[in-house]
Design a protein around this motif. Structure first.
Motif, mmCIF file in Angstrom:
data_model
loop_
_atom_site.group_PDB
_atom_site.id
_atom_site.type_symbol
_atom_site.label_atom_id
_atom_site.label_comp_id
_atom_site.label_asym_id
_atom_site.label_seq_id
_atom_site.Cartn_x
_atom_site.Cartn_y
_atom_site.Cartn_z
ATOM 1 N N TRP A 153 -10.830 -8.913 -0.433
ATOM 2 C CA TRP A 153 -10.298 -7.555 -0.333
ATOM 3 C C TRP A 153 -9.013 -7.406 -1.148
ATOM 4 O O TRP A 153 -8.829 -6.404 -1.847
ATOM 5 N N VAL A 154 -8.134 -8.394 -1.063
ATOM 6 C CA VAL A 154 -6.890 -8.354 -1.838
ATOM 7 C C VAL A 154 -7.187 -8.311 -3.326
ATOM 8 O O VAL A 154 -6.557 -7.555 -4.087
ATOM 9 N N ASP A 155 -8.146 -9.103 -3.750
ATOM 10 C CA ASP A 155 -8.514 -9.147 -5.169
ATOM 11 C C ASP A 155 -9.108 -7.813 -5.623
ATOM 12 O O ASP A 155 -8.829 -7.351 -6.731
ATOM 13 N N MET A 156 -9.922 -7.189 -4.764
ATOM 14 C CA MET A 156 -10.545 -5.918 -5.126
ATOM 15 C C MET A 156 -9.537 -4.780 -5.163
ATOM 16 O O MET A 156 -9.763 -3.764 -5.847
ATOM 17 N N CYS A 157 -8.434 -4.926 -4.444
ATOM 18 C CA CYS A 157 -7.395 -3.893 -4.449
ATOM 19 C C CYS A 157 -6.329 -4.127 -5.512
ATOM 20 O O CYS A 157 -5.459 -3.265 -5.732
ATOM 21 N N SER A 158 -6.342 -5.289 -6.115
ATOM 22 C CA SER A 158 -5.357 -5.649 -7.137
ATOM 23 C C SER A 158 -5.440 -4.649 -8.302
ATOM 24 O O SER A 158 -6.524 -4.166 -8.641
ATOM 25 N N PRO A 159 -4.282 -4.317 -8.917
ATOM 26 C CA PRO A 159 -2.948 -4.919 -8.788
ATOM 27 C C PRO A 159 -2.056 -4.288 -7.714
ATOM 28 O O PRO A 159 -0.905 -4.676 -7.593
ATOM 29 N N LEU A 160 -2.565 -3.332 -6.954
ATOM 30 C CA LEU A 160 -1.772 -2.726 -5.890
ATOM 31 C C LEU A 160 -1.920 -3.528 -4.601
ATOM 32 O O LEU A 160 -2.849 -4.332 -4.469
ATOM 33 N N PRO A 161 -1.058 -3.332 -3.628
ATOM 34 C CA PRO A 161 -1.165 -4.048 -2.349
ATOM 35 C C PRO A 161 -2.485 -3.705 -1.642
ATOM 36 O O PRO A 161 -3.054 -2.627 -1.855
ATOM 37 N N PRO A 162 -2.967 -4.603 -0.784
ATOM 38 C CA PRO A 162 -4.251 -4.373 -0.117
ATOM 39 C C PRO A 162 -4.268 -3.171 0.815
ATOM 40 O O PRO A 162 -5.337 -2.640 1.122
ATOM 41 N N TRP A 163 -3.091 -2.731 1.287
ATOM 42 C CA TRP A 163 -3.049 -1.555 2.158
ATOM 43 C C TRP A 163 -3.079 -0.235 1.381
ATOM 44 O O TRP A 163 -3.060 0.850 1.977
ATOM 45 N N LEU A 164 -3.141 -0.353 0.046
ATOM 46 C CA LEU A 164 -3.232 0.836 -0.805
ATOM 47 C C LEU A 164 -4.410 0.664 -1.769
ATOM 48 O O LEU A 164 -4.225 0.355 -2.942
ATOM 49 N N PRO A 165 -5.648 0.830 -1.282
ATOM 50 C CA PRO A 165 -6.840 0.483 -2.078
ATOM 51 C C PRO A 165 -7.257 1.538 -3.108
ATOM 52 O O PRO A 165 -8.421 1.916 -3.210
ATOM 53 N N ILE A 166 -6.272 2.001 -3.864
ATOM 54 C CA ILE A 166 -6.588 3.008 -4.885
ATOM 55 C C ILE A 166 -7.460 2.413 -5.982
ATOM 56 O O ILE A 166 -8.352 3.077 -6.531
ATOM 57 N N TRP A 167 -7.222 1.135 -6.306
ATOM 58 C CA TRP A 167 -7.958 0.489 -7.391
ATOM 59 C C TRP A 167 -9.303 -0.074 -6.939
ATOM 60 O O TRP A 167 -10.057 -0.571 -7.763
#
Length: 254
Positions: A153-167
């Motif tokens: 999940w962290v990798d899929m949300c990168s480069p933003l923090p995991p609590w902000l899954p814009i990416w």
């Protein structure tokens, strides 16, 4: 339609084309299923590889300390394939040597089969998409096997923090695009060579003597080998990224 299986290289071949043709149909659970020239060419390639493997297996069981020419060729091929896999996958290479070796030989023989008058199976998008989907499955199987759900999940949300899954949607699209890009790259390069050679023999048949061999060397041998290497290298790179560090190194880093 039987003559559509083989793309004749003779200048007198008036019916030469680069299309996929249906040969016959049969009923499967109430649905009409076509057997096409691609299926026949895939079967020919598979039979050629199986026969070659049986000959090699028999030869290597009786290998001698002083190898003959055939044994030398086999050892060079095996060392070459093992070297590619070891260099790209590192510690995880032993698990994938057989698969990558089989994939490499299948794609290579399929790509160069035009030299022997066949329509290359990899000039059919159904073939290249199936190969890319196998790679896609292996990538994500190893992703979930070697990584926690949190790290994924962290990798899929990168480069933003995991609590902000814009990416997340963008990264998801990039993951889905992997098999599409891999399959289209291989398909388009092989099909383009197939079309050009068909046009050469179909439109220039009156003067298509000897010199088209140069085009076969480029489109079938050189380009076919390059595309085989690229497809296998991408497969190994994507899988190795999901495998991560060796277990011992991963434990120390925690």
């Amino acid at each position: 339609m039987g003559n559509a299986v083989v793309m004749s290289s003779m200048p007198s071949a008036d019916d030469i084309d680069f299309m996929i043709h249906g040969l016959f149909t049969y009923k499967f659970f109430g649905h009409e299923v076509w057997i096409t020239t691609s299926h026949v060419c895939i079967l020919i390639v598979m039979l050629a590889l199986i026969i070659f493997a049986l000959i090699v297996n028999r030869k290597m069981k009786n290998a001698t300390d002083v190898p003959d020419a055939f044994q030398n060729v086999i050892e060079v091929i095996v060392e070459f394939l093992d070297g590619i896999v070891d260099g790209a996958m590192g510690w995880s290479a032993p698990k994938f040597r057989n698969y990558i070796g089989t994939l490499f030989l299948f794609i290579l023989v399929s790509n160069i089969s035009g030299i022997f008058g066949l329509r290359p199976p990899t000039a059919d998008y159904g073939t290249t998409l199936a190969l890319a989907l196998i790679t896609f499955t292996l990538i994500h199987f190893n992703q979930f096997k070697h990584n926690s759900l949190k790290s994924i999940w962290v990798d899929m949300c990168s480069p933003l923090p995991p609590w902000l899954p814009i990416w997340f949607p963008i990264n998801l699209i990039s993951e889905i695009a992997v098999p599409i890009s891999m399959s289209l790259r291989l398909f388009a390069n092989v099909l383009s060579g197939t079309i050009i050679m068909a046009l050469v023999y179909g439109l220039l048949k009156a003067i298509a003597y000897v010199w088209p061999a140069v085009l076969h060397v480029y489109f079938d041998l050189f380009s076919g080998a390059i595309q085989t290497y690229v497809f296998c290298m991408l497969t190994m790179t994507y899988i190795a990224q999901q495998m991560g560090d060796p277990p011992a190194v991963a434990e120390k880093s925690k």
